[in-house]
Design an enzyme around this catalytic site. Structure first.
Site, PDB file in Angstrom:
ATOM      1  N   THR A 153      60.550  38.986 -49.192  1.00 16.32           N
ATOM      2  CA  THR A 153      61.398  38.873 -48.323  1.00 16.32           C
ATOM      3  C   THR A 153      60.737  38.659 -47.126  1.00 16.32           C
ATOM      4  OG1 THR A 153      62.847  40.994 -49.189  1.00 16.32           O
ATOM      5  CG2 THR A 153      63.177  40.528 -47.077  1.00 16.32           C
ATOM      6  N   CYS A 171      36.962  34.582 -37.454  1.00 17.76           N
ATOM      7  CA  CYS A 171      37.164  34.998 -38.797  1.00 17.76           C
ATOM      8  C   CYS A 171      36.058  35.347 -39.735  1.00 17.76           C
ATOM      9  CB  CYS A 171      37.921  33.968 -39.333  1.00 17.76           C
ATOM     10  SG  CYS A 171      39.717  33.615 -38.600  1.00 17.76           S
ATOM     11  N   ASN A 190      37.103  24.476 -36.232  1.00 18.60           N
ATOM     12  CA  ASN A 190      37.221  25.692 -35.452  1.00 18.60           C
ATOM     13  C   ASN A 190      36.123  26.095 -34.664  1.00 18.60           C
ATOM     14  OD1 ASN A 190      36.568  26.291 -38.209  1.00 18.60           O
ATOM     15  ND2 ASN A 190      36.444  28.348 -37.767  1.00 18.60           N
ATOM     16  N   SER A 239      49.138  27.684 -38.575  1.00 19.14           N
ATOM     17  CA  SER A 239      49.235  29.125 -38.352  1.00 19.14           C
ATOM     18  C   SER A 239      49.790  29.523 -36.887  1.00 19.14           C
ATOM     19  CB  SER A 239      47.569  29.575 -38.514  1.00 19.14           C
ATOM     20  OG  SER A 239      47.663  31.094 -38.157  1.00 19.14           O
ATOM     21  N   ALA A 240      50.805  30.138 -36.786  1.00 21.86           N
ATOM     22  CA  ALA A 240      51.374  30.769 -35.415  1.00 21.86           C
ATOM     23  C   ALA A 240      50.482  31.104 -34.482  1.00 21.86           C
ATOM     24  CB  ALA A 240      52.600  31.452 -35.773  1.00 21.86           C
ATOM     25  N   HIS A 241      49.580  31.941 -34.641  1.00 21.59           N
ATOM     26  CA  HIS A 241      49.014  32.970 -33.694  1.00 21.59           C
ATOM     27  C   HIS A 241      47.913  31.715 -33.028  1.00 21.59           C
ATOM     28  CE1 HIS A 241      45.023  33.841 -35.443  1.00 21.59           C
ATOM     29  NE2 HIS A 241      45.741  33.703 -36.645  1.00 21.59           N
ATOM     30  N   GLN A 246      43.848  24.476 -36.302  1.00 21.51           N
ATOM     31  CA  GLN A 246      43.113  24.468 -34.974  1.00 21.51           C
ATOM     32  C   GLN A 246      43.864  23.160 -34.094  1.00 21.51           C
ATOM     33  OE1 GLN A 246      41.426  26.457 -33.169  1.00 21.51           O
ATOM     34  NE2 GLN A 246      40.993  27.860 -34.866  1.00 21.51           N
TER      35      GLN A 246
HETATM   36  C1  LIG Z   1      40.469  26.122 -39.216  1.00 18.23           C
HETATM   37  C2  LIG Z   1      41.268  27.524 -39.541  1.00 18.23           C
HETATM   38  N1  LIG Z   1      41.841  27.844 -40.605  1.00 18.23           N
HETATM   39  C3  LIG Z   1      42.589  28.760 -41.044  1.00 18.23           C
HETATM   40  C4  LIG Z   1      42.354  29.876 -40.223  1.00 18.23           C
HETATM   41  C5  LIG Z   1      42.834  31.339 -40.818  1.00 18.23           C
HETATM   42  O1  LIG Z   1      44.218  31.304 -39.992  1.00 18.23           O
HETATM   43  P1  LIG Z   1      44.953  32.872 -40.158  1.00 18.23           P
HETATM   44  O2  LIG Z   1      44.471  33.632 -39.315  1.00 18.23           O
HETATM   45  O3  LIG Z   1      46.580  32.342 -40.004  1.00 18.23           O
HETATM   46  O4  LIG Z   1      44.811  33.235 -41.525  1.00 18.23           O
HETATM   47  C6  LIG Z   1      41.715  29.982 -38.987  1.00 18.23           C
HETATM   48  C7  LIG Z   1      41.329  31.106 -38.228  1.00 18.23           C
HETATM   49  O5  LIG Z   1      40.815  31.076 -37.287  1.00 18.23           O
HETATM   50  C8  LIG Z   1      41.232  28.677 -38.687  1.00 18.23           C
HETATM   51  O6  LIG Z   1      40.538  28.468 -37.593  1.00 18.23           O
END
Ligand SMILES: Cc1ncc(COP(=O)(O)O)c(C=O)c1O
Length: 393
Positions: free
Chosen positions: A252, A339, A166, A214-216, A194
């Protein structure tokens, strides 16, 4: 086009321009995703576990999203499970795999550059007696295969390595890692958060047992994530309850979020298809920055890297100041991974690739989006050039 049009209108009305260059932190849900979510919220509110029409409608939408995720990663739909975040899947998978492992396979091999949802889960397991081995990585974050070959043996339960980092964007030689894991009968898990939507992700070709998405990160909603678990690989329940998600993750289902994730994933291949254009812009940015400040240091690899990611050290500057200055001018970049960003704390990824605390504190991550334009890159360079010129004078 749509995004650029509204960005132009917003700028004309407010006089303020926004240039979003932090796509590795998150991405805005696309219009189609928002529409799919709104439809799901309006028409698919029934409990998916209910056997009558309202419930069946919701359950059908979840299964559609499961097929969309499966198609995006070349998996079978029975191999896809939903949860609320990739953090949840990384925690759940590492902990259940370890707790259900038996002698002699108790060792987990990973790297020091994993996302905190992996690294902190591993630290937790280590504190509870697990044997965690860290494979050395090179200056740009690529795993050193010869070192992995030395570490892996018949006591290895799992190799755990993100497909794309990331912070640096380093893309790992996953098919090679898989060959080594298989030779020794170890399982292979990859955090592919990523990678999806930026490069092609084919879980079969990569030889993965488990992959997390991860969707976002690909223009989907926050609050939805998927696990790929190969049909023959072990998988244990971690949230017990009503039996949803084959009893693996009860609770749910968040139907609109899952529908949004499915819609986002149905666009993953098209997004990855734009990689060449994004990479050209990234290379142009790197060239311009070198002209502006020849002393900069690139921490992203020049090959086997995400097309949108560039991590740069600007010696003698403070990245938090750079970030705030750019924000003032309407530009969003990251002074460390969102994060893991804790004021005053050096990024463990930058430390793992050999940066000193001072270098890490002078480092920016710039991650382009599918709508980044040449004008955006020029604007960023103009603001950085002016700041660095003034700082030197
Ligand atoms: C490489 C990687 N793994 C996991 C995550 C965590 O994803 P989530 O936001 O869905 O918890 C991130 C978020 O930045 C990420 O960059």
């Amino acid at each position: 086009m749509h995004y650029r049009f509204w960005a132009f209108i917003a700028q004309a009305l407010t006089g303020r321009r926004r240039v979003y260059l932090d796509s590795n932190a998150t991405t805005p849900p696309s219009r189609k995703v928002r529409q799919a979510m709104a439809r799901a919220a309006k028409y698919c509110w029934g409990n998916p576990s209910a056997a009558y029409a309202e419930g069946k409608k919701s359950a059908q939408l979840i299964e559609k999203a499961r097929r969309q995720v499966a198609q995006a990663i070349n998996a079978h739909e029975h191999e896809v499970y939903f949860a609320s975040s990739a953090t949840e899947w990384n925690n759940a998978l590492l902990k259940t795999l370890y707790h259900n492992s038996a002698q002699p396979r108790r060792k987990i091999i990973s790297t020091r550059a994993e996302h905190s949802s992996v690294s902190r889960s591993l630290a937790y397991l280590a504190a509870h007696g697990a044997d965690i081995a860290y494979c050395p990585i090179d200056r740009h974050g690529h795993i050193i295969l010869a070192e992995l070959g030395q570490l892996i043996d018949s006591s290895t339960l799992l190799v755990c390595c993100a497909l794309a980092n990331n912070e640096t964007g380093a893309v790992q030689p996953m098919a090679e890692i898989s060959k080594l894991a298989k030779t020794h009968g170890a399982l292979l898990m990859s955090d592919c958060v990523q990678a999806l939507g930026k490069i092609d992700v084919d879980v079969k070709a990569l030889g993965l047992d488990y992959a997390v998405f991860s969707a976002h990160k690909l223009y989907g909603p926050k609050g939805a994530a998927a696990l790929y678990a190969k049909i023959t690989s072990p998988l244990e329940a971690f949230i017990h309850g009503g039996g949803q998600e084959e009893g693996i993750r009860a609770g749910t289902e968040a139907v609109p979020n899952i529908a949004g994730m499915g819609r986002a994933c149905s666009n993953a291949k098209r997004l990855a298809g734009r990689a060449a254009k994004t990479e050209l812009l990234k290379n142009e940015l790197a060239r311009k920055l070198m002209e502006i400040e020849p002393a900069i240091k690139f921490n992203s690899p020049s090959a086997n890297c995400l097309p949108n990611t560039i991590n740069i050290t600007f010696p003698g500057t403070k990245s938090t100041e750079l970030m705030l200055m750019l924000d003032y001018y309407g530009i969003a970049v990251s002074a460390g991974s969102a994060c893991g960003a804790q004021p005053g704390k050096t990024s463990h990824v930058l430390s793992a690739i050999g940066l000193s605390d001072a270098e890490a504190a002078s480092t920016l991550r710039i991650s382009l989006s599918s709508t980044t334009s040449r004008a955006d890159i020029s604007y960023l360079c103009k603001k950085l050039e002016a700041y660095l010129k003034q700082a030197r004078s």
